[in-house]
Design a protein around this motif. Structure first.
Motif, PDB file in Angstrom:
ATOM      1  N   ARG A   1      14.164  12.768 -14.827  1.00 15.90           N
ATOM      2  CA  ARG A   1      13.470  12.498 -16.171  1.00 15.90           C
ATOM      3  C   ARG A   1      12.768  13.144 -15.852  1.00 15.90           C
TER       4      ARG A   1
ATOM      5  N   VAL B   1      11.498  15.646 -18.698  1.00 11.43           N
ATOM      6  CA  VAL B   1      10.108  15.213 -19.986  1.00 11.43           C
ATOM      7  C   VAL B   1       8.808  16.261 -19.752  1.00 11.43           C
TER       8      VAL B   1
ATOM      9  N   VAL C   1       9.970  18.821 -21.911  1.00 12.55           N
ATOM     10  CA  VAL C   1       9.642  18.855 -23.681  1.00 12.55           C
ATOM     11  C   VAL C   1       8.462  18.844 -23.636  1.00 12.55           C
TER      12      VAL C   1
ATOM     13  N   LYS D   1       6.411  20.671 -26.785  1.00 16.52           N
ATOM     14  CA  LYS D   1       5.321  20.175 -27.443  1.00 16.52           C
ATOM     15  C   LYS D   1       3.761  20.876 -28.064  1.00 16.52           C
TER      16      LYS D   1
ATOM     17  N   ILE E   1       3.127  13.631 -29.258  1.00 22.05           N
ATOM     18  CA  ILE E   1       3.985  13.422 -27.800  1.00 22.05           C
ATOM     19  C   ILE E   1       4.773  11.911 -28.250  1.00 22.05           C
ATOM     20  N   TYR E   2       4.629  11.452 -29.436  1.00 23.68           N
ATOM     21  CA  TYR E   2       4.816   9.973 -29.620  1.00 23.68           C
ATOM     22  C   TYR E   2       5.959  10.321 -30.480  1.00 23.68           C
ATOM     23  N   ALA E   3       7.414  10.255 -30.275  1.00 24.54           N
ATOM     24  CA  ALA E   3       8.270  10.612 -31.223  1.00 24.54           C
ATOM     25  C   ALA E   3       9.423   9.473 -31.690  1.00 24.54           C
TER      26      ALA E   3
ATOM     27  N   ARG F   1      12.990   9.542 -32.669  1.00 26.46           N
ATOM     28  CA  ARG F   1      13.487   9.325 -31.223  1.00 26.46           C
ATOM     29  C   ARG F   1      13.656   8.204 -30.609  1.00 26.46           C
ATOM     30  N   GLU F   2      12.663   7.800 -30.017  1.00 29.27           N
ATOM     31  CA  GLU F   2      12.923   6.458 -29.317  1.00 29.27           C
ATOM     32  C   GLU F   2      14.084   5.308 -29.951  1.00 29.27           C
TER      33      GLU F   2
ATOM     34  N   MET G   1      17.129   6.833 -29.266  1.00 28.67           N
ATOM     35  CA  MET G   1      17.365   6.464 -28.177  1.00 28.67           C
ATOM     36  C   MET G   1      17.481   5.057 -27.366  1.00 28.67           C
TER      37      MET G   1
ATOM     38  N   MET H   1       8.911   5.944 -21.351  1.00 27.60           N
ATOM     39  CA  MET H   1       8.657   6.823 -22.227  1.00 27.60           C
ATOM     40  C   MET H   1       7.317   6.302 -21.977  1.00 27.60           C
TER      41      MET H   1
ATOM     42  N   SER I   1       6.010   9.003 -20.066  1.00 22.17           N
ATOM     43  CA  SER I   1       6.432   9.952 -20.502  1.00 22.17           C
ATOM     44  C   SER I   1       5.026  10.582 -21.333  1.00 22.17           C
ATOM     45  N   TYR I   2       4.167   9.542 -21.909  1.00 24.25           N
ATOM     46  CA  TYR I   2       3.402   9.736 -22.173  1.00 24.25           C
ATOM     47  C   TYR I   2       1.669  10.331 -21.968  1.00 24.25           C
TER      48      TYR I   2
ATOM     49  N   GLU J   1       3.316  13.928 -20.359  1.00 24.27           N
ATOM     50  CA  GLU J   1       3.416  15.166 -21.508  1.00 24.27           C
ATOM     51  C   GLU J   1       1.880  15.215 -21.856  1.00 24.27           C
TER      52      GLU J   1
HETATM   53  O1  LIG Z   1      11.959  13.126 -26.804  1.00 26.13           O
HETATM   54  C1  LIG Z   1      11.046  13.607 -26.667  1.00 26.13           C
HETATM   55  O2  LIG Z   1       9.916  14.088 -28.149  1.00 26.13           O
HETATM   56  C2  LIG Z   1       9.948  12.682 -25.307  1.00 26.13           C
HETATM   57  O3  LIG Z   1       8.943  13.274 -25.735  1.00 26.13           O
HETATM   58  C3  LIG Z   1      11.023  12.373 -24.500  1.00 26.13           C
HETATM   59  C4  LIG Z   1      10.673  10.483 -24.531  1.00 26.13           C
HETATM   60  C5  LIG Z   1      10.947  10.214 -23.629  1.00 26.13           C
HETATM   61  O4  LIG Z   1      10.648   9.812 -22.693  1.00 26.13           O
HETATM   62  O5  LIG Z   1      12.474   9.952 -23.650  1.00 26.13           O
HETATM   63  C6  LIG Z   1       8.844  10.539 -24.644  1.00 26.13           C
HETATM   64  C7  LIG Z   1       7.954  10.096 -25.584  1.00 26.13           C
HETATM   65  C8  LIG Z   1       8.916  10.395 -26.694  1.00 26.13           C
HETATM   66  O6  LIG Z   1       8.440   9.114 -28.319  1.00 26.13           O
HETATM   67  C9  LIG Z   1      10.222  10.697 -27.291  1.00 26.13           C
HETATM   68  C10 LIG Z   1      10.931   9.771 -26.206  1.00 26.13           C
END
Ligand SMILES: O=C(O)C(=O)C[C@]1(C(=O)O)C=C[C@@H](O)C=C1
Length: 380
Positions: A30, A34, A37, A41, A48-50, A53-54, A57, A83, A86-87, A90
């Motif tokens: 994972r 990321v 991704v 981006k 970074i923060y979506a 999507r969050e 999911m 996540m 992930s921040y 990223e």
């Molecule tokens: O899908 C994204 O846009 C990502 O950056 C990945 C991810 C994740 O860890 O799943 C991380 C941050 C986002 O806010 C949403 C999802």
């Protein structure tokens, strides 16, 4: 200290270890995804923060968990922790540079903690960053002569004086500060620079691993259209921008910062004067008291001057603290009179005022208490 075991227990524990090791493999996969991704981006200038999507999911995983007999909150907690990782990952990949032609970004006070964080963010976005700290003023003209952005981030009670001693900046240079009060620095910047001016207040500490889900308060100064690119760059770093007037901001900071830190300071002083046994308190403490103690104790792990500046620089702190004393005295009088009915009537009046926020805050704090308890070690 080893716990009781048995052959049967060990056999199952071995199978749990195998599952956990498969989890590690999945986490590694994972993180690799990321990373990909993050690269996309960076190229496309996406934040970074979506949030959408969050949300999507989390909803799908919770529903799938429910169907599989896995507690939905468990998968949500795991995903939120992933996540957060992930921040950070990223963030380290870097960001699209929204304004490559803007020229050097000079961070006045760049060796400070917040200055270092913003230096890193600008560098990760491809900007040329220069540091002007206390020992660099002999080179101020050289550092600032072609500056495209000047960020002032020095202790509150030095901010106005530092702004006033800045040499004349290039006409198009964006001058901004990161101070936790806004009216005074904004006035000083507007008085000392004829170009674009904006006041920012990052509502987080300098130890964050990214700006994802953080808030930056924006107090507009002059030529707003000339620094929109900068606000977009901060959004790409993951932050949410909250616009407010400098007066509204300083008013809110009275409660959000000055009084909050002042009451934590007083409670810390109370524990000290009572010679409380903190080890023993921890053994006895419920999750909520442990969180309270942590929020007070963390203050005293930091710099007295930082909090002194915040509390003493806010013009209304004394008046607010006196109001607080009045409310404390009001509650104390009920206690002294043994007037529990009066206490409960006042309690209900406050509860009415909190309204739905009370339920929201109880739910939010419930999750915090669970994770605070997760972090509890065997020793307390
Ligand atoms: O899908 C994204 O846009 C990502 O950056 C990945 C991810 C994740 O860890 O799943 C991380 C941050 C986002 O806010 C949403 C999802």
């Amino acid at each position: 200290m080893s716990e009781p075991s048995s052959v049967e227990l060990d056999r199952i524990r071995d199978r749990i270890d195998e599952v956990d090791q498969e989890l590690l493999t999945l986490l590694r996969r994972r993180l690799n995804l990321v990373g990909e991704v993050g690269a996309i981006k960076h190229k496309q200038g996406l934040p970074i923060y979506a949030p959408a999507r969050e949300a999507a999911m989390l909803m799908k995983r919770r529903s799938e968990a429910q169907a599989m007999g896995v507690p939905p909150q468990l998968i949500e907690d795991l995903l939120r922790r992933m996540m957060r990782e992930s921040y950070a990952s990223e963030n380290d990949v870097g960001f699209k540079c929204i304004n490559p032609d803007v020229g050097p970004v000079v961070i006045v006070g760049g060796n400070g903690k917040l200055g270092s964080l913003f230096s890193q963010l600008f560098r990760l976005s491809g900007y040329e960053v220069r540091i002007l700290d206390k020992n660099d003023w002999d080179r101020a003209d050289e550092l600032l002569s072609d500056a495209g952005v000047v960020v002032v981030t020095v202790p509150i009670n030095h901010t106005a004086e530092v702004i006033e001693q800045l040499p004349r900046l290039p006409k198009e240079c964006v001058l901004l500060d990161l101070t936790s009060i806004k009216q005074a620095p904004l006035a000083a910047m507007l008085a000392n620079h004829a170009g674009p001016v904006v006041g920012l207040h990052p509502m987080f500490g300098p130890d964050v691993s990214s700006l994802a889900k953080q808030v930056v308060v924006v107090c507009h100064g002059r030529f707003e259209e000339k620094y929109q690119w900068l606000l977009e760059q901060i959004r790409i770093w993951g932050a949410r921008l909250h616009e407010a007037s400098a007066a509204e901001h300083d008013q809110a900071m009275q409660l959000v910062q000055a009084m909050r830190h002042f009451t934590a300071f007083v409670y810390g002083s109370h524990l000290r004067r009572e010679r409380a046994d903190l080890d023993q308190l921890l053994q006895f403490s419920s999750p909520i008291y442990r969180l309270e103690l942590a929020m007070v104790g963390r203050l005293f792990a930091q710099d007295a001057k930082l909090y002194g500046d915040i509390i003493f620089s806010q013009p209304d702190t004394l008046a607010r603290a006196r109001h607080y004393m009045d409310r404390y005295q009001e509650a104390l009088s009920l206690l002294e009179a043994g007037d529990q009915e009066g206490f409960e009537a006042l309690f209900d009046d406050i509860a009415d005022w909190f309204g739905d926020f009370a339920t929201q805050f109880r739910n939010e704090s419930g999750n915090m208490l669970l994770s605070a308890n997760d972090n509890r070690s065997e020793t307390g």
